[in-house]
Structure formats: structure tokens, C-alpha cells
Design a protein around this motif. Structure first.
Motif, mmCIF file in Angstrom:
data_model
loop_
_atom_site.group_PDB
_atom_site.id
_atom_site.type_symbol
_atom_site.label_atom_id
_atom_site.label_comp_id
_atom_site.label_asym_id
_atom_site.label_seq_id
_atom_site.Cartn_x
_atom_site.Cartn_y
_atom_site.Cartn_z
ATOM 1 N N GLU A 28 0.763 -1.222 0.079
ATOM 2 C CA GLU A 28 0.055 -0.180 -0.017
ATOM 3 C C GLU A 28 0.814 1.110 0.060
ATOM 4 O OE1 GLU A 28 -1.937 -2.998 2.884
ATOM 5 O OE2 GLU A 28 0.068 -2.076 2.292
ATOM 6 N N SER A 29 0.388 2.474 -0.690
ATOM 7 C CA SER A 29 1.070 3.770 -0.437
ATOM 8 C C SER A 29 -0.005 4.759 -0.767
ATOM 9 C CB SER A 29 2.007 3.785 -1.807
ATOM 10 O OG SER A 29 1.183 3.792 -2.837
ATOM 11 N N GLY A 30 0.245 5.973 -0.206
ATOM 12 C CA GLY A 30 -0.787 7.153 -0.411
ATOM 13 C C GLY A 30 -1.188 7.735 0.826
ATOM 14 N N GLY A 31 -1.026 6.931 2.174
ATOM 15 C CA GLY A 31 -1.179 7.675 3.313
ATOM 16 C C GLY A 31 -0.700 8.721 3.708
ATOM 17 N N GLY A 32 -1.240 9.490 4.798
ATOM 18 C CA GLY A 32 -0.601 10.696 5.177
ATOM 19 C C GLY A 32 -1.351 11.426 6.015
ATOM 20 N N LEU A 33 -0.992 12.674 6.299
ATOM 21 C CA LEU A 33 -1.902 13.510 7.274
ATOM 22 C C LEU A 33 -2.706 14.658 6.392
ATOM 23 C CD1 LEU A 33 -2.430 14.860 10.198
ATOM 24 C CD2 LEU A 33 -0.446 16.196 9.855
ATOM 25 N N VAL A 34 -3.978 14.667 6.698
ATOM 26 C CA VAL A 34 -4.713 15.527 5.911
ATOM 27 C C VAL A 34 -5.798 16.085 6.900
ATOM 28 C CG1 VAL A 34 -6.593 13.700 5.512
ATOM 29 C CG2 VAL A 34 -6.278 15.551 3.932
ATOM 30 N N SER B 188 -13.884 13.824 1.657
ATOM 31 C CA SER B 188 -14.923 14.542 2.728
ATOM 32 C C SER B 188 -14.195 13.696 3.956
ATOM 33 C CB SER B 188 -16.020 14.317 2.668
ATOM 34 O OG SER B 188 -16.703 14.837 1.439
ATOM 35 N N LEU B 189 -13.020 13.503 4.185
ATOM 36 C CA LEU B 189 -12.520 12.927 5.135
ATOM 37 C C LEU B 189 -12.787 13.614 6.677
ATOM 38 C CD1 LEU B 189 -9.036 11.879 3.660
ATOM 39 C CD2 LEU B 189 -10.809 10.110 4.784
ATOM 40 N N LYS B 190 -12.959 12.458 7.686
ATOM 41 C CA LYS B 190 -13.230 13.171 9.018
ATOM 42 C C LYS B 190 -12.318 12.383 9.993
ATOM 43 C CE LYS B 190 -18.106 12.234 7.933
ATOM 44 N NZ LYS B 190 -19.422 11.266 8.314
ATOM 45 N N PRO B 191 -12.053 13.044 11.140
ATOM 46 C CA PRO B 191 -11.142 12.510 12.112
ATOM 47 C C PRO B 191 -11.343 11.225 12.505
ATOM 48 C CG PRO B 191 -11.992 14.815 12.562
ATOM 49 C CD PRO B 191 -12.630 14.408 11.444
ATOM 50 N N GLU B 192 -12.578 10.545 12.443
ATOM 51 C CA GLU B 192 -12.822 9.261 12.755
ATOM 52 C C GLU B 192 -12.364 8.122 11.732
ATOM 53 O OE1 GLU B 192 -15.146 11.980 12.959
ATOM 54 O OE2 GLU B 192 -17.021 11.066 12.248
ATOM 55 N N ASP B 193 -12.042 8.881 10.489
ATOM 56 C CA ASP B 193 -11.393 7.995 9.398
ATOM 57 C C ASP B 193 -9.892 7.627 9.655
ATOM 58 O OD1 ASP B 193 -13.201 9.772 7.085
ATOM 59 O OD2 ASP B 193 -13.782 7.789 7.800
ATOM 60 N N THR B 194 -9.285 8.003 10.942
ATOM 61 C CA THR B 194 -7.972 7.884 11.237
ATOM 62 C C THR B 194 -7.836 6.559 11.400
ATOM 63 O OG1 THR B 194 -7.466 10.291 11.937
ATOM 64 C CG2 THR B 194 -6.101 8.575 12.885
ATOM 65 N N ALA B 195 -6.937 5.868 11.011
ATOM 66 C CA ALA B 195 -6.504 4.420 10.991
ATOM 67 C C ALA B 195 -5.414 4.000 10.137
ATOM 68 C CB ALA B 195 -7.850 3.699 10.687
ATOM 69 N N VAL B 196 -4.929 2.741 10.329
ATOM 70 C CA VAL B 196 -4.213 2.200 9.411
ATOM 71 C C VAL B 196 -4.880 1.342 8.326
ATOM 72 C CG1 VAL B 196 -2.182 0.518 9.052
ATOM 73 C CG2 VAL B 196 -2.127 2.081 11.100
ATOM 74 N N TYR B 197 -4.681 1.698 7.221
ATOM 75 C CA TYR B 197 -5.394 1.179 6.223
ATOM 76 C C TYR B 197 -4.568 -0.018 5.379
ATOM 77 C CZ TYR B 197 -9.015 4.728 6.416
ATOM 78 O OH TYR B 197 -10.203 5.609 6.930
ATOM 79 N N SER B 198 -5.449 -1.160 5.295
ATOM 80 C CA SER B 198 -4.572 -2.385 4.639
ATOM 81 C C SER B 198 -5.346 -2.869 3.475
ATOM 82 C CB SER B 198 -4.383 -3.489 5.612
ATOM 83 O OG SER B 198 -3.699 -2.944 6.724
ATOM 84 N N CYS B 199 -4.745 -3.119 2.528
ATOM 85 C CA CYS B 199 -5.623 -4.041 1.239
ATOM 86 C C CYS B 199 -5.493 -5.618 1.569
ATOM 87 C CB CYS B 199 -5.025 -3.353 -0.042
ATOM 88 S SG CYS B 199 -3.638 -3.807 -0.445
ATOM 89 N N ALA B 200 -6.321 -6.214 0.869
ATOM 90 C CA ALA B 200 -6.433 -7.527 0.893
ATOM 91 C C ALA B 200 -6.801 -7.888 -0.286
ATOM 92 C CB ALA B 200 -7.061 -7.968 2.320
ATOM 93 N N ALA B 201 -6.508 -9.391 -0.471
ATOM 94 C CA ALA B 201 -6.951 -10.256 -1.655
ATOM 95 C C ALA B 201 -7.614 -11.407 -1.138
ATOM 96 C CB ALA B 201 -5.934 -10.590 -2.587
ATOM 97 N N TYR C 261 -4.479 -12.793 1.402
ATOM 98 C CA TYR C 261 -3.437 -11.958 1.447
ATOM 99 C C TYR C 261 -3.574 -10.570 2.057
ATOM 100 C CZ TYR C 261 -2.140 -16.023 -1.476
ATOM 101 O OH TYR C 261 -1.866 -17.198 -2.121
ATOM 102 N N TRP C 262 -2.577 -10.070 2.723
ATOM 103 C CA TRP C 262 -2.859 -8.930 3.307
ATOM 104 C C TRP C 262 -1.327 -7.990 2.840
ATOM 105 C CZ3 TRP C 262 -7.093 -7.035 5.776
ATOM 106 C CH2 TRP C 262 -8.018 -8.153 6.060
ATOM 107 N N GLY C 263 -1.763 -6.902 2.896
ATOM 108 C CA GLY C 263 -0.432 -5.867 2.984
ATOM 109 C C GLY C 263 -0.223 -5.545 4.262
ATOM 110 N N GLN C 264 0.814 -4.466 4.491
ATOM 111 C CA GLN C 264 1.364 -3.977 5.860
ATOM 112 C C GLN C 264 0.590 -2.920 6.149
ATOM 113 O OE1 GLN C 264 3.615 -5.378 7.477
ATOM 114 N NE2 GLN C 264 4.052 -7.124 6.157
ATOM 115 N N GLY C 265 -0.018 -2.084 5.325
ATOM 116 C CA GLY C 265 -0.817 -1.041 5.742
ATOM 117 C C GLY C 265 0.083 0.159 5.553
ATOM 118 N N THR C 266 -1.110 1.410 5.518
ATOM 119 C CA THR C 266 -0.581 2.454 5.408
ATOM 120 C C THR C 266 -1.256 3.414 6.323
ATOM 121 O OG1 THR C 266 -0.051 4.521 3.757
ATOM 122 C CG2 THR C 266 -1.899 3.278 3.274
#
Length: 123
Positions: free
Chosen positions: A6-12, A85-98, A112-117
Motif C-alpha cells: 500500500e501507499s498514499g497515506g498521510g496527514l490531511v 470528505s475525510l473525518k477525524p474518525e477515518d484516522t486508521a491504518v488502512y490495509s488492502c487484502a485479496a 493475502y494482506w498488505g502491511q498497511g498505510t
């Protein structure tokens, strides 16, 4: 074996947008459904969205419907999660899976799981 990165996470700031990407190590999307999950501090992992292998069907958690969009690019073996329209409650580690499961939800057998972002939304 499928590796997911995964990629693309950050602070917003609240109200802002981010796009997450998840790239597979080998051709995946012709046989696997792809999903996004998140885990907030002190909480259980939560299903966010899923896309079937053909890209014709999606499923979203109620908490993100109308704000998040999952999509895929078979040529790039990449699945995206556009988050608006992100909200503070969306704050988390996001992982993709297959999964090869036909179900597009939290009860599917996600293999299968990614490490998360990390995604952090400030108020």
C-alpha cells in the motif's frame, strides 16, 4: 503467494481527500477480489470497501458510503481507494487484502494482506 504493497497515506485536514494505492506482486485482479480494511487505535479491524475481480461489483461499509470509492487498474495490478470528505474518525491504518471468495465483505476469506498505510485526519 501474492504480496500487496500500500501507499498514499498521510496527514490531511478534515474535509480533505487522499487516494490510497495497493499494488500486487503479480497478476491478481483476474482471479482475486480486492478489499480495503482499516484499524483505528484501540479498535478492531473494520471492513471499508471491496471490488470483485471483474471490477463490476463493489461493496462499502455504511460509514464510508458516498465518500470513498474503490477502483482497480488491471494493467497495473493496482487497486485504489479514493477518500473524500475525510473525518477525524477515518484516522486508521488502512490495509488492502485479496480473496478468491465470491463474497465482497468482512465475512469473506481474505487470504493475502498488505502491511498497511497510516491515514491521519486532523480536526
Amino acid at each position: 503467494q501474492v504480496q500487496l504493497v500500500e501507499s498514499g497515506g498521510g496527514l490531511v485536514q478534515a474535509g480533505g481527500s487522499l487516494r490510497l494505492s495497493c499494488t500486487a506482486s503479480r497478476r491478481t485482479f483476474s482471479t482475486y477480489a480486492m478489499g480495503w480494511f482499516r484499524r483505528a487505535p484501540g479498535k478492531e479491524r473494520e471492513f471499508v470497501a471491496a471490488l470483485n475481480w471483474s471490477g463490476t461489483s463493489t461493496n462499502y461499509a455504511d460509514s464510508v458510503k458516498g465518500r470513498f470509492t474503490i477502483s482497480g487498474d488491471n494493467a497495473k495490478d493496482t487497486v485504489y481507494l479514493q477518500m473524500n470528505s475525510l473525518k477525524p474518525e477515518d484516522t486508521a491504518v488502512y490495509s488492502c487484502a485479496a480473496t478468491r471468495d465470491y463474497r465482497l465483505g468482512p465475512s469473506a476469506a481474505w487470504t493475502y494482506w498488505g502491511q498497511g498505510t497510516q491515514v491521519t485526519v486532523s480536526s
